[in-house]
Scaffold this motif. Structure first.
Motif, PDB file in Angstrom:
ATOM      1  N   ARG A 289      -4.617  12.827 -85.964  1.00  0.00           N
ATOM      2  CA  ARG A 289      -3.109  12.819 -85.480  1.00  0.00           C
ATOM      3  C   ARG A 289      -2.728  11.592 -85.764  1.00  0.00           C
ATOM      4  N   ALA A 290      -3.444  10.389 -85.166  1.00  0.00           N
ATOM      5  CA  ALA A 290      -2.893   9.047 -85.315  1.00  0.00           C
ATOM      6  C   ALA A 290      -2.548   8.411 -86.473  1.00  0.00           C
ATOM      7  N   ARG A 291      -3.485   8.722 -87.554  1.00  0.00           N
ATOM      8  CA  ARG A 291      -3.577   7.926 -89.003  1.00  0.00           C
ATOM      9  C   ARG A 291      -3.051   8.958 -90.019  1.00  0.00           C
TER      10      ARG A 291
ATOM     11  N   LEU B 160      -9.963   4.381 -81.107  1.00  0.00           N
ATOM     12  CA  LEU B 160     -10.285   5.646 -82.209  1.00  0.00           C
ATOM     13  C   LEU B 160     -11.877   5.765 -82.286  1.00  0.00           C
TER      14      LEU B 160
ATOM     15  N   ALA C  19      -0.512   7.318 -79.992  1.00  0.00           N
ATOM     16  CA  ALA C  19      -1.269   8.627 -80.305  1.00  0.00           C
ATOM     17  C   ALA C  19      -2.744   8.396 -80.243  1.00  0.00           C
ATOM     18  N   ALA C  20      -3.314   7.326 -80.261  1.00  0.00           N
ATOM     19  CA  ALA C  20      -4.764   6.878 -79.998  1.00  0.00           C
ATOM     20  C   ALA C  20      -5.015   6.547 -78.620  1.00  0.00           C
TER      21      ALA C  20
ATOM     22  N   THR D  64      -8.104  10.666 -84.519  1.00  0.00           N
ATOM     23  CA  THR D  64      -7.767   9.978 -85.734  1.00  0.00           C
ATOM     24  C   THR D  64      -7.012  10.747 -86.726  1.00  0.00           C
TER      25      THR D  64
ATOM     26  N   ALA E 242       1.286   5.147 -83.660  1.00  0.00           N
ATOM     27  CA  ALA E 242      -0.171   5.391 -83.921  1.00  0.00           C
ATOM     28  C   ALA E 242      -0.985   4.867 -82.821  1.00  0.00           C
TER      29      ALA E 242
ATOM     30  N   THR F 103      -5.962  -0.164 -81.530  1.00  0.00           N
ATOM     31  CA  THR F 103      -5.981   1.299 -82.095  1.00  0.00           C
ATOM     32  C   THR F 103      -7.344   1.630 -82.635  1.00  0.00           C
TER      33      THR F 103
ATOM     34  N   VAL G  92       0.957  11.068 -87.248  1.00  0.00           N
ATOM     35  CA  VAL G  92       1.941  10.091 -86.370  1.00  0.00           C
ATOM     36  C   VAL G  92       2.489   8.925 -87.054  1.00  0.00           C
ATOM     37  N   GLU G  93       1.326   7.973 -87.576  1.00  0.00           N
ATOM     38  CA  GLU G  93       1.626   6.866 -88.470  1.00  0.00           C
ATOM     39  C   GLU G  93       2.511   6.920 -89.848  1.00  0.00           C
TER      40      GLU G  93
END
Length: 473
Positions: free
Chosen positions: A130-132, A116, A170-171, A128, A167, A112, A135-136
């Protein structure tokens, strides 16, 4: 956003039956080595990838595939090792077989970071976020809440695994859209060997920089009960908000520095380091004041047993502000003076270890409880990061032949009234009002004064919508 989404997780982990400070302590002890080894297994690609993409004419997806494959092999080997020998993950000896499954988080964590970083090279910072930040943290909060009702003993481990893999998805999806699949790519042992050797200084510096934020938990876990480690972990999570501000600038700062290095425009690098360093320091100071002054109320949100971690929270917030200069200096040093940067990083983590152990031993000898030992560990971190800031800023200034200091005395105009407002809030308002009204009031005063007194014309440009003609110019 990330802190707001983490608060439900901390609240659930601190108050739900079956969780609590002790369970958080076991969870945090395992997290230290899992995330540290995942960072090592990226082999510096989080920051080194930008330079490789800038210098090479090879298809970008192929370059990223080389790094991803090396990271996957390394992280899988480490995960297998920790599965077979889990004792280092759980120094207290308390864990279930599901807790051991946390090692499965190491490969997706490493990959990930690379995906990213690749997206950030093309200035896609939204991925980043969205993922961090979405989502995470929301996944770990929701799953932890469900597991508290189903199987609380291993609920934190399951929630963590779910958040890591969510995550990663999402990445990976935006990464695949941006770069596509590799073209005519074949794994090459010689290329992977060269990549590994070249990336070792950056990888080690990354691991040490990240490890300074976790070494204190590891050492504290050797001396204190899991409940004290759990309290410290909560304080660290709250104090991590200023650190995330630094992380949010990395995706932009790295590519900009590498491009100016290619042009040998050292003056531009110096300006960027000073300006970004000031932005990070200014934001960190404001948030540290807003969270630290009403610290007892902030820690009390998680549970009554966490209020004793207020001292640790104060020192951790101070440590993040002190570290701002080191962080932006290192962003350039990893490309311009890798070995010197690595030496200073090693010295920093050694100094932190010595200060942390000494502080814990002194508080034990004085008869203070384990929460005072946690505060001593946080103080050791702050002092070590102060050392790193001074030395790294000095080294970078000599290389660039231009000042790199990010401090502006105008910050005093913002800090002084904020402290006065904070004092009034904690003195005259009940605890719930401190948090509901006091924190927004302190932030409003601080950033209002910052805008009026500390921001120069070039800083204000960042927050003004430029016309297309101005943007082109």
């Amino acid at each position: 956003m990330r802190l707001a989404a983490r608060i439900p997780f901390l609240f659930i982990a601190g108050r739900a039956p079956g969780y609590g400070a002790a369970a958080l302590g076991v969870f945090a002890s395992a997290l230290v080595l899992i995330e540290l080894t995942a960072m090592l297994c990226t082999l510096g690609e989080k920051r080194g990838l930008a330079q490789r993409l800038s210098e090479s004419d090879e298809h970008p997806a192929n370059l990223i595939a080389d790094g991803s494959l090396v990271a996957l092999l390394a992280s899988s080997a480490v995960a297998l090792g920790f599965w077979l020998f889990p004792a280092p993950l759980f120094p207290g000896g308390e864990f279930t077989w599901i807790d051991r499954l946390m090692v499965l988080a190491i490969p997706p964590l490493a990959l990930t970071e690379i995906w990213l970083a690749a997206l950030a090279y093309r200035f896609d910072v939204a991925a980043t976020v969205r993922a961090r930040a979405v989502v995470e943290p929301w996944t770990i909060s929701i799953v932890a809440g469900v597991m508290a009702l189903v199987a609380p003993r291993s609920g934190l481990a399951v929630a963590y695994l779910a958040s890591v893999y969510a995550a990663a998805v999402a990445a990976f999806v935006p990464f695949l859209k941006a770069y596509g699949w590799p073209r005519d790519w074949r794994p090459s042992l010689s290329n992977m060997g060269k990549l590994t050797w070249r990336s070792l200084p950056i990888a080690t510096a990354d691991a040490i920089e990240w490890g300074t934020r976790r070494l204190d938990i590891f050492i504290l876990g050797l001396f204190a009960a899991p409940s004290a480690v759990g309290v410290y972990y909560v304080a660290q999570q709250i104090a991590s908000l200023p650190q995330k501000l630094k992380t949010s600038f990395e995706p932009i700062l790295g590519p900009v520095i590498t491009r100016n290095l290619k042009l040998r425009d050292y003056a531009a690098i110096g300006r960027q380091v000073r300006q970004v360093g000031f932005w990070i320091l200014a934001a960190q100071l404001g948030i540290a004041l807003a969270l630290g002054i009403p610290g007892e109320g902030v820690m009390g949100l998680i549970g009554p047993q966490f209020v004793g971690g207020t001292g640790a929270l104060a020192f951790l917030l101070a440590a993040e502000a002190v570290a701002a200069t080191a962080v932006v200096s290192e962003a350039a040093l990893i490309y311009m003076a890798r070995k010197r940067n690595l030496i200073v990083s090693v010295l920093t983590v050694v100094l932190q270890g010595l200060l942390t152990v000494a502080g814990i031993k002194l508080t034990q000898a004085a008869g203070y409880n384990e929460l005072f030992q946690a505060a001593a560990a946080a103080l050791g971190l702050a002092l070590a990061l102060g050392f790193a800031s001074i030395v790294k800023s000095h080294i970078l200034g000599r290389i660039l032949e231009t000042p790199t200091n990010n401090w502006r005395w105008a910050l005093v105009w913002a800090v002084a009234p904020t402290v006065l407002v904070g004092w009034a809030v904690t003195w005259f308002l009940p605890e719930w009002a401190e948090l509901a009204f006091g924190i927004p009031a302190m932030l409003a005063v601080y950033f209002g004064m910052l805008w009026k007194r500390a921001f120069a014309a070039e800083d204000r440009l960042l927050f003004r919508k430029a016309s297309p003609e101005a943007a082109v110019a």
